[in-house]
Scaffold this motif. Structure first.
Motif, PDB file in Angstrom:
ATOM      1  N   VAL A   2       0.839  -1.201   0.000  1.00 52.98           N
ATOM      2  CA  VAL A   2       0.000   0.000   0.000  1.00 52.98           C
ATOM      3  C   VAL A   2       0.875   1.252   0.000  1.00 52.98           C
ATOM      4  O   VAL A   2       0.679   2.160  -0.818  1.00 52.98           O
ATOM      5  N   LYS A   3       1.854   1.285   0.893  1.00 55.22           N
ATOM      6  CA  LYS A   3       2.744   2.442   0.983  1.00 55.22           C
ATOM      7  C   LYS A   3       3.450   2.674  -0.348  1.00 55.22           C
ATOM      8  O   LYS A   3       3.506   3.807  -0.838  1.00 55.22           O
ATOM      9  N   GLU A   4       3.971   1.625  -0.914  1.00 52.95           N
ATOM     10  CA  GLU A   4       4.705   1.744  -2.169  1.00 52.95           C
ATOM     11  C   GLU A   4       3.810   2.259  -3.290  1.00 52.95           C
ATOM     12  O   GLU A   4       4.218   3.076  -4.103  1.00 52.95           O
ATOM     13  N   ARG A   5       2.574   1.780  -3.326  1.00 53.25           N
ATOM     14  CA  ARG A   5       1.646   2.226  -4.376  1.00 53.25           C
ATOM     15  C   ARG A   5       1.278   3.692  -4.206  1.00 53.25           C
ATOM     16  O   ARG A   5       1.199   4.442  -5.184  1.00 53.25           O
ATOM     17  N   ILE A   6       1.042   4.111  -2.979  1.00 54.27           N
ATOM     18  CA  ILE A   6       0.730   5.521  -2.726  1.00 54.27           C
ATOM     19  C   ILE A   6       1.904   6.398  -3.153  1.00 54.27           C
ATOM     20  O   ILE A   6       1.712   7.415  -3.831  1.00 54.27           O
ATOM     21  N   ILE A   7       3.099   6.008  -2.790  1.00 56.37           N
ATOM     22  CA  ILE A   7       4.281   6.783  -3.168  1.00 56.37           C
ATOM     23  C   ILE A   7       4.422   6.816  -4.687  1.00 56.37           C
ATOM     24  O   ILE A   7       4.707   7.868  -5.272  1.00 56.37           O
ATOM     25  N   THR A  13       2.753  12.235 -10.268  1.00 56.48           N
ATOM     26  CA  THR A  13       2.214  13.576 -10.522  1.00 56.48           C
ATOM     27  C   THR A  13       3.290  14.532 -11.014  1.00 56.48           C
ATOM     28  O   THR A  13       2.966  15.563 -11.584  1.00 56.48           O
ATOM     29  N   ASP A  14       4.557  14.202 -10.766  1.00 54.90           N
ATOM     30  CA  ASP A  14       5.690  15.069 -11.147  1.00 54.90           C
ATOM     31  C   ASP A  14       5.561  16.479 -10.580  1.00 54.90           C
ATOM     32  O   ASP A  14       6.039  17.441 -11.181  1.00 54.90           O
ATOM     33  N   ARG A  15       4.899  16.605  -9.447  1.00 53.95           N
ATOM     34  CA  ARG A  15       4.736  17.919  -8.826  1.00 53.95           C
ATOM     35  C   ARG A  15       5.977  18.307  -8.046  1.00 53.95           C
ATOM     36  O   ARG A  15       6.604  17.464  -7.395  1.00 53.95           O
ATOM     37  N   LYS A  16       6.321  19.555  -8.108  1.00 55.17           N
ATOM     38  CA  LYS A  16       7.428  20.082  -7.331  1.00 55.17           C
ATOM     39  C   LYS A  16       7.119  19.897  -5.845  1.00 55.17           C
ATOM     40  O   LYS A  16       6.007  20.161  -5.401  1.00 55.17           O
ATOM     41  N   GLY A  17       8.096  19.408  -5.095  1.00 58.33           N
ATOM     42  CA  GLY A  17       7.928  19.241  -3.657  1.00 58.33           C
ATOM     43  C   GLY A  17       7.282  17.924  -3.241  1.00 58.33           C
ATOM     44  O   GLY A  17       7.032  17.727  -2.048  1.00 58.33           O
ATOM     45  N   ILE A  18       7.007  17.045  -4.178  1.00 54.54           N
ATOM     46  CA  ILE A  18       6.311  15.793  -3.835  1.00 54.54           C
ATOM     47  C   ILE A  18       7.153  14.933  -2.893  1.00 54.54           C
ATOM     48  O   ILE A  18       6.623  14.273  -2.002  1.00 54.54           O
ATOM     49  N   ASP A  19       8.479  14.966  -3.060  1.00 51.87           N
ATOM     50  CA  ASP A  19       9.331  14.207  -2.145  1.00 51.87           C
ATOM     51  C   ASP A  19       9.252  14.760  -0.729  1.00 51.87           C
ATOM     52  O   ASP A  19       9.273  13.992   0.239  1.00 51.87           O
ATOM     53  N   ASP A  20       9.122  16.078  -0.614  1.00 55.48           N
ATOM     54  CA  ASP A  20       8.945  16.693   0.704  1.00 55.48           C
ATOM     55  C   ASP A  20       7.628  16.244   1.333  1.00 55.48           C
ATOM     56  O   ASP A  20       7.559  15.986   2.541  1.00 55.48           O
ATOM     57  N   LEU A  21       6.585  16.169   0.532  1.00 58.98           N
ATOM     58  CA  LEU A  21       5.289  15.708   1.025  1.00 58.98           C
ATOM     59  C   LEU A  21       5.385  14.265   1.510  1.00 58.98           C
ATOM     60  O   LEU A  21       4.896  13.929   2.591  1.00 58.98           O
ATOM     61  N   ILE A  22       6.016  13.414   0.720  1.00 62.82           N
ATOM     62  CA  ILE A  22       6.161  12.007   1.099  1.00 62.82           C
ATOM     63  C   ILE A  22       6.959  11.894   2.400  1.00 62.82           C
ATOM     64  O   ILE A  22       6.587  11.129   3.307  1.00 62.82           O
TER      65      ILE A  22
END
Length: 72
Positions: A2-7, A13-22
């Motif tokens: 589940v975690k892997e799929r959500i990530i 989405t290729d959104r800026k800051g997505i790694d920060d959100l994760i």
């Protein structure tokens, strides 16, 4: 899983800051939190599982709507 799929979905989405959100989701315990304390998915990872279930349901619903309204 589940975690892997959500990530994977978030990164797609290729959104800026997505790694920060994760990272923030990791820090606050999103992936291990229960969905509820006594009922629905009251287990470790229940919140993430519930969130993915809602996403999957809405994706399927959108696909159905697409067939009705776009593929006419």
């Amino acid at each position: 899983m589940v975690k892997e799929r959500i990530i994977e979905l978030l990164k797609a989405t290729d959104r800026k800051g997505i790694d920060d959100l994760i990272n923030h989701m990791e820090e606050i315990g999103f992936f291990i939190a229960p969905c509820s304390t006594q009922n629905h998915l009251c287990k470790e990872g229940g919140l993430a599982e519930h969130s993915l279930n809602v996403y999957d349901f809405m994706w399927e619903l959108a696909q159905g709507w697409n067939k009705i309204f776009v593929d006419c």
